[in-house]
Design a protein around this motif. Sequence first.
Motif: not given
Length: 167
Positions: A47-62
Amino acid sequence: MGMSVTISAATEQDAEQILKLQFLCYQSEAELYGDYSIEPLTQSLASLKAELAGGTVLVAKLGDEVVASVRGAVDADGTARINKLIVHPRMQRHGLGGRLLDAIEAKLSEGSAAKSFQLFTGHRSEHNLQLYRRHGYEPVSRQRVDERLTLVTLAKGAHAGAFVASA
């Protein structure tokens, strides 16, 4: 010298880290409302991978570690719905949530797609409510889900301008 947190678009390779972080971050919400069956704690990797493919997802990385994330999408009416703003507990209270909120608003505003922004949180989630108010969001509705939870929807116009930090 310490590493800086960088914000970027999430990739499918980030999915597992995002899901683990989401599970960690929503434990406090589940405890606050006495409900461990909330969707962020039961969401599947697919489900999360589907959100990644179809929407805008940002991450903050250290470095290579995902320490925060946020999702959003603009509907046909131009309402940008922002959700699942999460920050690792050890990184909270340092402005990272606000930086991510600003970043997702900017991303969703590209090409003037977003006319307004909307998000929601639980009525007892005071830190979330404070963050959203500081960034110009105002409560627009309340929906009682059950005896433990009332969802508060907050919104602002897309051209509300940058927030002003108060002393």
